[in-house]
Motif scaffolding. Structure first.
Motif, PDB file in Angstrom:
ATOM      1  N   GLU A  84     -55.926   2.171 -21.887  1.00 48.82           N
ATOM      2  CA  GLU A  84     -55.440   1.068 -21.058  1.00 48.82           C
ATOM      3  C   GLU A  84     -54.575   1.590 -19.908  1.00 48.82           C
ATOM      4  O   GLU A  84     -54.699   1.139 -18.762  1.00 48.82           O
ATOM      5  N   ASP A  98     -56.218   3.659 -27.759  1.00 45.03           N
ATOM      6  CA  ASP A  98     -56.415   2.443 -26.974  1.00 45.03           C
ATOM      7  C   ASP A  98     -55.332   2.297 -25.915  1.00 45.03           C
ATOM      8  O   ASP A  98     -55.608   1.901 -24.776  1.00 45.03           O
ATOM      9  N   GLU A 131     -55.791   5.175 -33.586  1.00 47.89           N
ATOM     10  CA  GLU A 131     -56.685   4.336 -32.784  1.00 47.89           C
ATOM     11  C   GLU A 131     -55.878   3.524 -31.779  1.00 47.89           C
ATOM     12  O   GLU A 131     -56.288   3.355 -30.633  1.00 47.89           O
TER      13      GLU A 131
END
Length: 105
Positions: free
Chosen positions: A77, A73, A69
């Motif tokens: 980003e 992420d 995860e």
């Protein structure tokens, strides 16, 4: 001491050599047994460590999910930042003036 106590019979020397040979054989067997026991002990330790890690499988699985995860992420980003930087360049509105080094001269 009399001379008869110091007499050496040939069979005495042979008996001593037989005893020494027997002791050497016992020592070799003992050393071999120690090597085998150390190997078996190492294998048992390895199996114990493997079982401990298997017992922690759920924890490892949970950690790997969290890490994936975090990776997702991170990439989201990065993509957001890349897309954010591409926008002004396409429209000609870059944050730094082109040739900024030339202005310092």
């Amino acid at each position: 001491m009399s001379a008869e106590h110091h007499e050496h019979h040939p069979e005495d020397g042979e008996h001593v050599r037989e005893l020494e040979a027997e002791l050497e054989k016992i020592l070799r067997e003992a050393e071999s047994t120690v090597v085998e026991l150390r190997r078996e002990l190492a294998e048992q330790r390895q199996r114990r460590l493997q079982h401990e890690e298997i017992e922690r499988f759920e924890e490892h699985l949970a950690n790997s999910r969290v890490r994936w995860e975090e990776v997702r992420d991170f990439f989201q980003e990065v993509l957001h930042e890349i897309r954010g930087q591409e926008g002004p360049e396409r429209t000609g509105g870059a944050e730094e003036a082109p040739g900024g080094d030339d202005e310092r001269r």
